[in-house]
Structure formats: C-alpha cells, structure tokens
Design an enzyme around this catalytic site. Structure first.
Site, mmCIF file in Angstrom:
data_model
loop_
_atom_site.group_PDB
_atom_site.id
_atom_site.type_symbol
_atom_site.label_atom_id
_atom_site.label_comp_id
_atom_site.label_asym_id
_atom_site.label_seq_id
_atom_site.Cartn_x
_atom_site.Cartn_y
_atom_site.Cartn_z
ATOM 1 N N SER A 102 38.263 41.085 61.167
ATOM 2 C CA SER A 102 38.672 42.375 61.696
ATOM 3 C C SER A 102 38.106 42.616 63.090
ATOM 4 O O SER A 102 36.964 42.265 63.391
ATOM 5 C CB SER A 102 38.197 43.488 60.760
ATOM 6 O OG SER A 102 38.390 44.761 61.351
ATOM 7 N N TYR A 125 43.141 44.880 67.923
ATOM 8 C CA TYR A 125 43.700 46.172 68.302
ATOM 9 C C TYR A 125 43.614 46.230 69.820
ATOM 10 O O TYR A 125 42.753 45.569 70.413
ATOM 11 C CB TYR A 125 42.872 47.333 67.738
ATOM 12 C CG TYR A 125 42.980 47.557 66.254
ATOM 13 C CD1 TYR A 125 44.158 48.020 65.680
ATOM 14 C CD2 TYR A 125 41.888 47.338 65.421
ATOM 15 C CE1 TYR A 125 44.248 48.254 64.321
ATOM 16 C CE2 TYR A 125 41.966 47.568 64.060
ATOM 17 C CZ TYR A 125 43.148 48.025 63.505
ATOM 18 O OH TYR A 125 43.229 48.250 62.163
ATOM 19 N N THR A 151 47.552 43.939 65.404
ATOM 20 C CA THR A 151 47.936 45.007 64.483
ATOM 21 C C THR A 151 48.594 46.129 65.278
ATOM 22 O O THR A 151 47.993 46.681 66.195
ATOM 23 C CB THR A 151 46.704 45.500 63.697
ATOM 24 O OG1 THR A 151 46.212 44.392 62.927
ATOM 25 C CG2 THR A 151 47.055 46.622 62.749
ATOM 26 N N LYS A 223 51.138 42.137 63.003
ATOM 27 C CA LYS A 223 50.915 42.722 61.673
ATOM 28 C C LYS A 223 51.292 44.202 61.689
ATOM 29 O O LYS A 223 50.822 44.956 62.532
ATOM 30 C CB LYS A 223 49.433 42.569 61.280
ATOM 31 C CG LYS A 223 49.072 43.150 59.922
ATOM 32 C CD LYS A 223 47.621 42.787 59.585
ATOM 33 C CE LYS A 223 47.203 43.341 58.247
ATOM 34 N NZ LYS A 223 46.929 44.792 58.306
ATOM 35 N N HIS A 247 49.593 48.620 56.387
ATOM 36 C CA HIS A 247 48.172 48.905 56.649
ATOM 37 C C HIS A 247 47.458 49.378 55.376
ATOM 38 O O HIS A 247 46.628 50.286 55.417
ATOM 39 C CB HIS A 247 48.037 49.953 57.766
ATOM 40 C CG HIS A 247 46.798 49.781 58.603
ATOM 41 N ND1 HIS A 247 46.804 49.148 59.821
ATOM 42 C CD2 HIS A 247 45.516 50.138 58.383
ATOM 43 C CE1 HIS A 247 45.568 49.133 60.319
ATOM 44 N NE2 HIS A 247 44.771 49.730 59.459
#
Length: 358
Positions: A102, A125, A151, A223, A247
């Site tokens: 992440s 991100y 994402t 994603k 999500h």
C-alpha cells in the site's frame, strides 16, 4: 475459516482499528453485497475428469505464482500487528504469491523490500504534490518492485461513518518522512478523511497516465474499474492490466458488487490485457467463481488483515493457505485439474438462473 479470523481480530484490536478495517461507506450496502453476490452464483460441476493432480499455479505479468490468490494493498498494517507490512510480505513470500504494498503502508518501501525475497508490486495514489508520487515511484523501482497499481477511485475519501464516529487517527507514514506531514489538524471526525481530502489530487484524469508513464518503466495496472466503458479507456491509454474493484466498498456506497460487473469488464477488454479481481473474497469457492467469470487472479484484503491481527505472519500465511486448499478442492470437485480448465460454463449466475425460470 474467514469468520474465525475475523472474530479473533475483533477480540485482538481496539474498536477504532477493527472498525477501520472492517467498515465500509455510509449504509454499507456495497460492503454486504460484495460478499452476498457470490452466494447467488452456483456451480455446474463436471464429473469423471482425472483430477488426481490439481495445479493451481499461474503467471501474472510474466511472474510465476503458486496460485491465483494475491495480497491486495491495504493501509496501516502496524495497527494490526507491530511487525506491520514486513510480516505480511514474509507470509506472501512463504506462499509464493505477489503482495501489492500500500501507498499508505506503515513500513517503508525499503524495509519491505529488504525483509524477504519475493515479487511485489507497489500501489500508487497521486497527491496534489506530484513530486511526492514521483519520488515514491522511483524508490519502488529502485527497490525491485515489479509493477505499479494506480488506484483511481479516490478523488475524495468515501464517507466511512464508523471512522468519523470513532475520530479515526491517521498515523505519520514513514515513507513520507522528510517529504510531507501526514498529520492533519481536525477535531470534527476522521483524521484520515481530512488527510485524504487535503492531500489527494482530485484533478487526476486519463490524460495523466502519460505523465505517469513518463516517470517510470514499470508496467501500470489501474485499480478501481467497475464499467466496460472505463475498461475500454484503460486499454486505449495502454495500461498493462486492470483490477476490478470498488475499494472494498469503502468509497461509493451502492456501487455494484464487484463480482456482478466482472464479466462486463472482461468482455470489454477482449483478452488484450489481464483483468484481476478484488472485493468480497471469503472462500476458495469465491476465487473459483471469479476465475470462471474471467479474472486472471484475485486480490485479498480484509482476510489478510484479520489474519495479521489475529496471529501475525503465521495468520496471514494460514489465511492464504486456507483459500488455496479450498480452491484446490473446488477445482477437483468441479472437474478442473488446472486453472485453464476453469471455464464460464462451470458457473451459473443469478441472471441465468432467473432466465431459466422464465
């Protein structure tokens, strides 16, 4: 079973942290649907097939893994266990699968890379400060991460009411030390929501894929795709793969259960790039259903976090092994000795069941 690890995690974690991991957006309709939509898909097993040997192995972007079960990017592993993402990474390596680290990890890109030898991807991100995203991408590339998972479903954070009620605290993330502060002044509700809305770049659009490609040689997966239209756009801009995801039902409530839109995305892509799947996987039977509807592999989030909270590295490994064992049994009982033998004709969806009644 997933439910046992969820129960152990609930006992082990402070309420604020358990609610953070377990919760969804607003009414949590999509959270329930992500799981329940699987229950409405049934099997069409074949018999008298030689299943004395069942092979779960596959390749993702050319990398061999022991089964089509990968670890989804989830934030803040140290809130679940003191070893954090390092424990998760070691479990992934032991299971010979890919972990997506992440962007909001509590261990650094470098710490996770040096903790064990394995193929891993990095979630991205994009912050308003593009230089921060660029630096993280460069660090991931330098430390041997093999792909980026961009994402795209968080222009703003979804309304996670449990976090607002609990006044969820965002922790300072070591990846950003010396780059920016992830502490925010907010006494009205979720610090996490305030952080996201302050830092995340809500202007991010399809045109920005060209910028991202200009700063990295790594393959890029997107994603957060839920429609065939966006899947077609993803192919057009030249990404290397798609993750069908809502999500974990933490963003837009009443977005569809991911398993219910998987086929639409697969048909739109027409085999040009791999389609991965995320959301609601609780059993090996769920993995089989996703593969039958066209996913190349699945990513697992909450089961991994609950395994980590309950029993650390061992718990993560057990969760993955349980899913693998269940998938293997489902394949054997369905007459599928390998993943390529799993076809669309092995499952009946809710729509087909209704159609057969008419």
């Amino acid at each position: 079973m997933f439910s046992e690890y969820q129960k152990l995690a609930k006992e082990a974690l402070p309420k604020m942290y358990y609610d953070f991991y377990a919760g969804g957006a607003e009414d949590e309709y999509s959270l329930k649907e992500n799981v329940e939509a699987f229950h409405r898909i049934t099997f069409r097993p074949r018999v008298l097939v030689d299943v004395s040997r069942v092979d779960l192995s596959t390749t993702i972007l050319g990398y061999n893994i022991s089964s089509p079960i990968m670890i989804a990017p989830t934030a803040y592993h140290k809130l679940a266990n003191p070893e954090g993402e390092i424990a998760t990474a070691r479990a992934a390596a032991a299971c010979n699968t890919i972990m997506v680290l992440s962007f909001m990890s509590t261990c650094t890109v470098e710490e996770v890379a040096s903790s064990c030898n394995a193929v891993r991807f990095f979630q991205l991100y994009v912050y308003k400060r593009r230089d921060v995203a660029a630096l993280l991408v460069q660090r991931a590339e330098r430390n041997g991460y093999k792909a980026l998972v961009l994402t795209v479903d968080v222009p703003r954070l979804g309304r996670r009411e449990a976090d607002i009620k609990n006044k969820m605290i965002s922790v300072q993330l070591k990846n950003f030390d010396g780059l920016l502060s992830t502490k925010v002044a907010n006494d009205k509700g979720s610090n996490l929501e305030a952080l996201a809305n302050e830092k995340f770049d809500a202007s991010l659009s399809w045109e920005d894929l060209a910028w991202l490609r200009s700063i990295t040689n790594l393959p890029i997966l997107i994603k957060g795709i839920l429609t065939g239209d966006d899947a077609i756009k993803a192919v057009e801009v030249g990404v290397s793969g798609i993750v069908v995801s809502n999500h974990g039902a933490r963003q837009l409530d009443y977005s569809p259960a991911t398993i219910s839109v998987l086929e639409e995305v697969v048909h739109a892509v027409r085999g040009k790039i791999p389609v991965l799947f995320d959301g609601g996987i609780r059993r090996g039977t769920d993995v089989f259903k996703a593969l039958a509807l066209g996913a190349q592999a699945v990513l697992v989030g909450r089961p991994v976090i609950f395994g980590l909270a309950a029993k650390g590295e061992y718990g993560v490994k057990r969760v993955i092994d349980m899913l693998k064992d269940e998938l293997e049994l489902t394949m054997a009982l369905s007459g599928c000795p390998s993943l390529k033998d799993i076809t669309r004709s092995h499952v009946r969806t809710e729509r087909e069941q209704l159609h057969s009644m008419l």
